[in-house]
Design a protein around this motif. Structure first.
Motif, PDB file in Angstrom:
ATOM      1  N   MET A  66      68.039 -34.223  30.011  1.00 41.10           N
ATOM      2  CA  MET A  66      68.901 -35.079  29.224  1.00 41.10           C
ATOM      3  C   MET A  66      68.162 -36.348  28.782  1.00 41.10           C
ATOM      4  SD  MET A  66      72.713 -36.349  29.944  1.00 41.10           S
ATOM      5  CE  MET A  66      72.753 -38.051  30.405  1.00 41.10           C
ATOM      6  N   LEU A  67      67.424 -36.955  29.704  1.00 38.50           N
ATOM      7  CA  LEU A  67      66.674 -38.157  29.337  1.00 38.50           C
ATOM      8  C   LEU A  67      65.604 -37.856  28.298  1.00 38.50           C
ATOM      9  CD1 LEU A  67      66.279 -40.024  32.734  1.00 38.50           C
ATOM     10  CD2 LEU A  67      67.571 -40.748  30.737  1.00 38.50           C
ATOM     11  N   THR A  68      65.003 -36.689  28.406  1.00 39.96           N
ATOM     12  CA  THR A  68      64.001 -36.295  27.415  1.00 39.96           C
ATOM     13  C   THR A  68      64.639 -36.168  26.039  1.00 39.96           C
ATOM     14  OG1 THR A  68      62.775 -35.099  29.121  1.00 39.96           O
ATOM     15  CG2 THR A  68      62.280 -34.551  26.833  1.00 39.96           C
ATOM     16  N   GLY A  69      65.827 -35.577  25.988  1.00 39.91           N
ATOM     17  CA  GLY A  69      66.535 -35.440  24.715  1.00 39.91           C
ATOM     18  C   GLY A  69      66.876 -36.795  24.108  1.00 39.91           C
ATOM     19  N   ILE A  70      67.308 -37.739  24.936  1.00 40.57           N
ATOM     20  CA  ILE A  70      67.633 -39.082  24.454  1.00 40.57           C
ATOM     21  C   ILE A  70      66.371 -39.777  23.958  1.00 40.57           C
ATOM     22  CG2 ILE A  70      68.436 -41.376  25.159  1.00 40.57           C
ATOM     23  CD1 ILE A  70      70.385 -39.916  27.060  1.00 40.57           C
ATOM     24  N   LEU A  71      65.286 -39.640  24.716  1.00 42.65           N
ATOM     25  CA  LEU A  71      64.020 -40.258  24.308  1.00 42.65           C
ATOM     26  C   LEU A  71      63.531 -39.672  22.990  1.00 42.65           C
ATOM     27  CD1 LEU A  71      61.768 -42.246  24.936  1.00 42.65           C
ATOM     28  CD2 LEU A  71      60.682 -40.458  26.297  1.00 42.65           C
ATOM     29  N   LEU A  72      63.637 -38.355  22.832  1.00 46.97           N
ATOM     30  CA  LEU A  72      63.235 -37.715  21.572  1.00 46.97           C
ATOM     31  C   LEU A  72      64.106 -38.179  20.410  1.00 46.97           C
ATOM     32  CD1 LEU A  72      62.410 -34.077  22.684  1.00 46.97           C
ATOM     33  CD2 LEU A  72      60.838 -35.776  21.758  1.00 46.97           C
ATOM     34  N   LEU A  73      65.407 -38.338  20.656  1.00 44.50           N
ATOM     35  CA  LEU A  73      66.312 -38.841  19.627  1.00 44.50           C
ATOM     36  C   LEU A  73      65.899 -40.241  19.176  1.00 44.50           C
ATOM     37  CD1 LEU A  73      69.050 -38.532  18.035  1.00 44.50           C
ATOM     38  CD2 LEU A  73      70.052 -39.791  19.943  1.00 44.50           C
ATOM     39  N   LEU A  74      65.607 -41.118  20.141  1.00 46.81           N
ATOM     40  CA  LEU A  74      65.200 -42.488  19.811  1.00 46.81           C
ATOM     41  C   LEU A  74      63.857 -42.520  19.093  1.00 46.81           C
ATOM     42  CD1 LEU A  74      66.319 -44.319  23.076  1.00 46.81           C
ATOM     43  CD2 LEU A  74      67.436 -44.370  20.838  1.00 46.81           C
ATOM     44  N   LEU A  75      62.902 -41.709  19.557  1.00 43.63           N
ATOM     45  CA  LEU A  75      61.592 -41.638  18.888  1.00 43.63           C
ATOM     46  C   LEU A  75      61.736 -41.115  17.462  1.00 43.63           C
ATOM     47  CD1 LEU A  75      59.235 -40.231  21.672  1.00 43.63           C
ATOM     48  CD2 LEU A  75      59.104 -42.476  20.590  1.00 43.63           C
ATOM     49  N   ASN A  76      62.557 -40.098  17.284  1.00 43.83           N
ATOM     50  CA  ASN A  76      62.767 -39.534  15.961  1.00 43.83           C
ATOM     51  C   ASN A  76      63.414 -40.556  15.032  1.00 43.83           C
ATOM     52  OD1 ASN A  76      62.884 -37.765  13.858  1.00 43.83           O
ATOM     53  ND2 ASN A  76      64.391 -36.411  14.768  1.00 43.83           N
ATOM     54  N   ALA A  77      64.396 -41.296  15.536  1.00 43.14           N
ATOM     55  CA  ALA A  77      65.069 -42.312  14.715  1.00 43.14           C
ATOM     56  C   ALA A  77      64.088 -43.406  14.299  1.00 43.14           C
ATOM     57  CB  ALA A  77      66.252 -42.903  15.470  1.00 43.14           C
ATOM     58  N   ALA A  78      63.299 -43.897  15.257  1.00 41.87           N
ATOM     59  CA  ALA A  78      62.338 -44.960  14.947  1.00 41.87           C
ATOM     60  C   ALA A  78      61.260 -44.470  13.983  1.00 41.87           C
ATOM     61  CB  ALA A  78      61.700 -45.490  16.234  1.00 41.87           C
ATOM     62  N   ALA A  79      60.737 -43.266  14.225  1.00 40.78           N
ATOM     63  CA  ALA A  79      59.693 -42.725  13.353  1.00 40.78           C
ATOM     64  C   ALA A  79      60.231 -42.495  11.943  1.00 40.78           C
ATOM     65  CB  ALA A  79      59.144 -41.428  13.938  1.00 40.78           C
ATOM     66  N   SER A  80      61.433 -41.946  11.844  1.00 36.47           N
ATOM     67  CA  SER A  80      62.025 -41.708  10.519  1.00 36.47           C
ATOM     68  C   SER A  80      62.281 -43.021   9.795  1.00 36.47           C
ATOM     69  CB  SER A  80      63.325 -40.920  10.653  1.00 36.47           C
ATOM     70  OG  SER A  80      63.063 -39.641  11.158  1.00 36.47           O
ATOM     71  N   PHE A  81      62.753 -44.027  10.516  1.00 37.57           N
ATOM     72  CA  PHE A  81      63.025 -45.339   9.924  1.00 37.57           C
ATOM     73  C   PHE A  81      61.758 -45.925   9.308  1.00 37.57           C
ATOM     74  CE2 PHE A  81      63.330 -50.008  10.482  1.00 37.57           C
ATOM     75  CZ  PHE A  81      64.369 -50.260   9.615  1.00 37.57           C
ATOM     76  N   PHE A  82      60.670 -45.971  10.085  1.00 40.02           N
ATOM     77  CA  PHE A  82      59.435 -46.555   9.567  1.00 40.02           C
ATOM     78  C   PHE A  82      58.800 -45.683   8.494  1.00 40.02           C
ATOM     79  CE2 PHE A  82      59.593 -49.082  13.506  1.00 40.02           C
ATOM     80  CZ  PHE A  82      59.558 -50.329  12.912  1.00 40.02           C
ATOM     81  N   THR A  83      58.916 -44.377   8.621  1.00 40.22           N
ATOM     82  CA  THR A  83      58.386 -43.484   7.591  1.00 40.22           C
ATOM     83  C   THR A  83      59.100 -43.711   6.268  1.00 40.22           C
ATOM     84  OG1 THR A  83      57.770 -41.825   9.235  1.00 40.22           O
ATOM     85  CG2 THR A  83      58.002 -41.071   6.960  1.00 40.22           C
ATOM     86  N   VAL A  84      60.422 -43.798   6.302  1.00 37.14           N
ATOM     87  CA  VAL A  84      61.191 -44.026   5.072  1.00 37.14           C
ATOM     88  C   VAL A  84      60.864 -45.393   4.477  1.00 37.14           C
ATOM     89  CG1 VAL A  84      63.533 -44.386   4.190  1.00 37.14           C
ATOM     90  CG2 VAL A  84      63.022 -42.381   5.572  1.00 37.14           C
ATOM     91  N   LEU A  85      60.663 -46.406   5.318  1.00 37.68           N
ATOM     92  CA  LEU A  85      60.281 -47.723   4.793  1.00 37.68           C
ATOM     93  C   LEU A  85      58.917 -47.655   4.110  1.00 37.68           C
ATOM     94  CD1 LEU A  85      61.432 -50.179   7.608  1.00 37.68           C
ATOM     95  CD2 LEU A  85      62.459 -49.843   5.360  1.00 37.68           C
ATOM     96  N   LEU A  86      57.960 -46.958   4.721  1.00 34.93           N
ATOM     97  CA  LEU A  86      56.638 -46.824   4.109  1.00 34.93           C
ATOM     98  C   LEU A  86      56.705 -46.030   2.810  1.00 34.93           C
ATOM     99  CD1 LEU A  86      54.618 -46.185   7.372  1.00 34.93           C
ATOM    100  CD2 LEU A  86      54.206 -48.070   5.775  1.00 34.93           C
ATOM    101  N   LEU A  87      57.515 -44.985   2.793  1.00 31.56           N
ATOM    102  CA  LEU A  87      57.667 -44.198   1.567  1.00 31.56           C
ATOM    103  C   LEU A  87      58.371 -44.996   0.476  1.00 31.56           C
ATOM    104  CD1 LEU A  87      58.596 -40.720   3.072  1.00 31.56           C
ATOM    105  CD2 LEU A  87      56.414 -41.411   2.051  1.00 31.56           C
TER     106      LEU A  87
END
Length: 190
Positions: free
Chosen positions: A1-22
């Motif tokens: 469960m913690l791994t899933g939450i960590l992956l969710l947070l990493l995905n959100a942060a990575a997508s946020f910065f990727t979209v800003l760069l794009l």
């Protein structure tokens, strides 16, 4: 469960910065001024990645590699983190090639999500408040995607259907990229 939450947070942060760069790359390509609140926010949040890259990667023909490369690297790191947290990580050149390809596919998916958001916001602003402070920026970002279709599709009852067609095309492309992602993962990471 913690791994899933960590992956969710990493995905959100990575997508946020990727979209800003794009978005920054798209604004540079379209020659949109950064002198607005959203433009200033994008500059402030992406300078940490873009400034060092500008010294190494030049811009050519409106293509700002100093934005594209960090966005791609963020997606590659996200794929590596996902593999490592999912305990599927074994270093090999074959796996690295798969990770690099999946990073490129995910970069394109993020770009399509950005197009979708921009088109939806532009359409909503045109109906609700066409004189909103962000309307010129959003319209300028959406214009390259909407204008070719708007010229070919006549308005139906005074309504421009080009946003709906663009959204449908984006959905089809997202479907194709999702299948490509799964095929690459099956071929390189299995």
């Amino acid at each position: 469960m913690l791994t899933g939450i960590l992956l969710l947070l990493l995905n959100a942060a990575a997508s946020f910065f990727t979209v800003l760069l794009l978005t920054r790359a798209l604004m540079r390509w379209l020659r949109i001024s950064f002198i607005n609140p959203l433009g200033q926010f994008i500059l402030a949040t992406t300078d940490w990645a873009v400034r060092p890259m500008q010294k190494v990667l030049p811009s050519r023909g409106g293509l700002d590699l100093s934005c594209w490369v960090p966005a791609w690297l963020i997606q590659v790191l996200l794929v590596l983190a996902t593999l490592w947290l999912g305990r599927h990580f074994e270093a090999s050149p074959f796996m690295l090639a798969g990770v690099l390809l999946i990073g490129a596919v995910e970069l394109m998916r993020n770009l399509l999500h950005l197009v979708m958001i921009v088109v939806i916001v532009a359409a909503v602003l045109s109906w609700v408040n066409p004189r909103a402070p962000l309307a010129p920026l959003v319209n300028a970002l959406a214009r390259p995607f909407l204008a070719p279709l708007a010229r070919r599709l006549p308005p139906v009852g005074g309504v421009d259907l080009s946003p709906l067609v663009v959204l449908l095309i984006v959905q089809v492309l997202l479907f194709v990229l999702t299948n490509l992602h799964l095929r690459i993962a099956a071929a390189f990471l299995a």
